[in-house]
Scaffold this motif. Structure first.
Motif, PDB file in Angstrom:
ATOM      1  N   THR A 160      55.053  75.839  37.438  1.00 49.83           N
ATOM      2  CA  THR A 160      53.707  75.653  37.958  1.00 49.83           C
ATOM      3  C   THR A 160      53.794  74.649  39.092  1.00 49.83           C
ATOM      4  O   THR A 160      54.378  73.575  38.930  1.00 49.83           O
ATOM      5  CB  THR A 160      52.742  75.148  36.878  1.00 49.83           C
ATOM      6  OG1 THR A 160      52.599  76.141  35.858  1.00 49.83           O
ATOM      7  CG2 THR A 160      51.368  74.856  37.462  1.00 49.83           C
ATOM      8  N   PHE A 161      53.253  74.993  40.232  1.00 47.86           N
ATOM      9  CA  PHE A 161      53.350  74.099  41.382  1.00 47.86           C
ATOM     10  C   PHE A 161      52.012  74.079  42.122  1.00 47.86           C
ATOM     11  O   PHE A 161      51.179  74.972  41.983  1.00 47.86           O
ATOM     12  CB  PHE A 161      54.480  74.520  42.331  1.00 47.86           C
ATOM     13  CG  PHE A 161      54.355  75.919  42.883  1.00 47.86           C
ATOM     14  CD1 PHE A 161      53.776  76.136  44.125  1.00 47.86           C
ATOM     15  CD2 PHE A 161      54.818  77.012  42.166  1.00 47.86           C
ATOM     16  CE1 PHE A 161      53.657  77.411  44.641  1.00 47.86           C
ATOM     17  CE2 PHE A 161      54.703  78.297  42.675  1.00 47.86           C
ATOM     18  CZ  PHE A 161      54.127  78.501  43.913  1.00 47.86           C
ATOM     19  N   SER A 162      51.818  73.023  42.918  1.00 44.07           N
ATOM     20  CA  SER A 162      50.578  72.853  43.662  1.00 44.07           C
ATOM     21  C   SER A 162      50.876  72.681  45.142  1.00 44.07           C
ATOM     22  O   SER A 162      51.926  72.148  45.521  1.00 44.07           O
ATOM     23  CB  SER A 162      49.805  71.634  43.141  1.00 44.07           C
ATOM     24  OG  SER A 162      49.455  71.799  41.782  1.00 44.07           O
ATOM     25  N   GLN A 179      48.604  72.893  49.327  1.00 46.25           N
ATOM     26  CA  GLN A 179      47.344  73.025  50.051  1.00 46.25           C
ATOM     27  C   GLN A 179      47.476  74.097  51.120  1.00 46.25           C
ATOM     28  O   GLN A 179      48.529  74.246  51.745  1.00 46.25           O
ATOM     29  CB  GLN A 179      46.947  71.699  50.700  1.00 46.25           C
ATOM     30  CG  GLN A 179      46.554  70.612  49.710  1.00 46.25           C
ATOM     31  CD  GLN A 179      46.092  69.357  50.420  1.00 46.25           C
ATOM     32  OE1 GLN A 179      46.676  68.926  51.405  1.00 46.25           O
ATOM     33  NE2 GLN A 179      45.019  68.748  49.915  1.00 46.25           N
ATOM     34  N   ASP A 184      42.841  73.344  47.713  1.00 41.16           N
ATOM     35  CA  ASP A 184      43.882  72.876  46.815  1.00 41.16           C
ATOM     36  C   ASP A 184      44.241  74.024  45.886  1.00 41.16           C
ATOM     37  O   ASP A 184      43.353  74.625  45.255  1.00 41.16           O
ATOM     38  CB  ASP A 184      43.400  71.684  45.992  1.00 41.16           C
ATOM     39  CG  ASP A 184      43.132  70.460  46.862  1.00 41.16           C
ATOM     40  OD1 ASP A 184      43.995  70.138  47.703  1.00 41.16           O
ATOM     41  OD2 ASP A 184      42.065  69.839  46.701  1.00 41.16           O
ATOM     42  N   SER A 205      46.817  75.678  42.804  1.00 45.13           N
ATOM     43  CA  SER A 205      47.789  75.545  41.727  1.00 45.13           C
ATOM     44  C   SER A 205      48.232  76.941  41.314  1.00 45.13           C
ATOM     45  O   SER A 205      47.379  77.816  41.099  1.00 45.13           O
ATOM     46  CB  SER A 205      47.184  74.805  40.528  1.00 45.13           C
ATOM     47  OG  SER A 205      48.099  74.769  39.447  1.00 45.13           O
ATOM     48  N   THR A 234      50.998  79.350  38.872  1.00 45.21           N
ATOM     49  CA  THR A 234      51.981  79.480  37.799  1.00 45.21           C
ATOM     50  C   THR A 234      52.724  80.804  37.973  1.00 45.21           C
ATOM     51  O   THR A 234      52.095  81.858  38.139  1.00 45.21           O
ATOM     52  CB  THR A 234      51.311  79.454  36.418  1.00 45.21           C
ATOM     53  OG1 THR A 234      50.687  78.189  36.222  1.00 45.21           O
ATOM     54  CG2 THR A 234      52.328  79.672  35.303  1.00 45.21           C
ATOM     55  N   GLY A 248      46.759  81.611  39.297  1.00 44.32           N
ATOM     56  CA  GLY A 248      46.461  80.285  39.817  1.00 44.32           C
ATOM     57  C   GLY A 248      44.989  80.067  40.086  1.00 44.32           C
ATOM     58  O   GLY A 248      44.135  80.918  39.801  1.00 44.32           O
TER      59      GLY A 248
END
Length: 241
Positions: A168-170, A172, A189, A191, A193, A202
């Motif tokens: 899982t990463f975030s 912009q 923003d 997120s 997975t 996400g």
């Protein structure tokens, strides 16, 4: 007060009532149906898109890149706005699954991600009130003329160096958000997975100001106030093509 003055006031009063009734009929009339099913605009690698955190300027055309397409049945675009209704705080939520987009991503080089234009059919937004829905579609968003809300990405920031199944990463994504005939730059923003090699999910969110898009809320007795800010969210599932 003489009879002539009374007559004039009566005429003005009737005229105002007729005008008010006509405006109400216009705002609350049945709104236009979607013109058709949304189709994702094919994503194409573009060297013009800026990669904010990568030194590489190469487009995402590596052999390991995969194209994912948003699954409308499993996704939802929505807006949230706070108001005071009948003396109580209320969060109005409008939702639709009429959303389309493609994503091109290479797991070995996610900084080279390419997100195609995200389209949302504004004619399909629904809330918990039919009259509110018609006011949103006919007056606020004018969906008879402007059927789609579109977000066109122009830059990314914060992408990881690599991704694998289970991560899982975030990050912009910045781009041009078009609502009606007004376009303004916003940053979402995001997120994400990686559920499997063929499925990602996400949430993307941002906050906009109503004034930026001249989103005028009609005045009704039950609503004392409506916040200036609106939260926009896209909860998505995308499947490899």
């Amino acid at each position: 007060m003489d009879r002539r003055t009374i007559s004039i006031l009566a005429i003005l009063g009737v005229g105002a009532l007729v005008l008010f009734a006509a405006l109400g009929a216009y705002v609350l009339r049945p709104s236009a149906a979607p013109s058709g099913e949304l189709t994702a605009i094919p994503v194409l690698p573009s060297p013009e898109v800026q990669q904010s955190d990568s030194e590489s300027s190469q487009p995402a055309a590596a052999s390991g890149a995969l194209v994912f397409e948003v699954s409308a049945d499993e996704s939802q675009a929505r807006f949230l706005i706070n108001e005071v209704l009948n003396g109580a705080d209320k969060t109005v939520v409008g939702t639709t699954n009429a959303v389309a987009a493609q994503i091109l991503i290479d797991p070995a080089s996610p900084a080279d991600v390419q997100l195609g234009a995200v389209q949302v059919n504004a004619r399909t937004f629904i809330t918990d009130s039919g009259s509110r829905n018609r006011a949103i579609q006919n007056l606020i968003l004018q969906t008879n003329t402007y059927e789609l809300v579109t977000f066109t990405p122009t830059a990314y920031a914060g992408m990881p160096a690599s991704i694998a199944v289970g991560d899982t990463f975030s990050f912009q994504v910045t781009g041009d958000l078009a609502i009606r005939d007004i376009t303004s730059q916003v940053t979402f923003d995001v997120s994400v997975t990686v559920e499997s090699d063929s499925r990602i999910s996400g949430l993307a969110s941002t906050t906009i100001d109503r004034a930026t898009y001249d989103l005028q809320i009609p005045s009704v007795p039950q609503v004392a106030s409506v916040e200036q800010t609106i939260i926009l969210e896209l909860e998505f599932v995308a499947l490899a093509q």
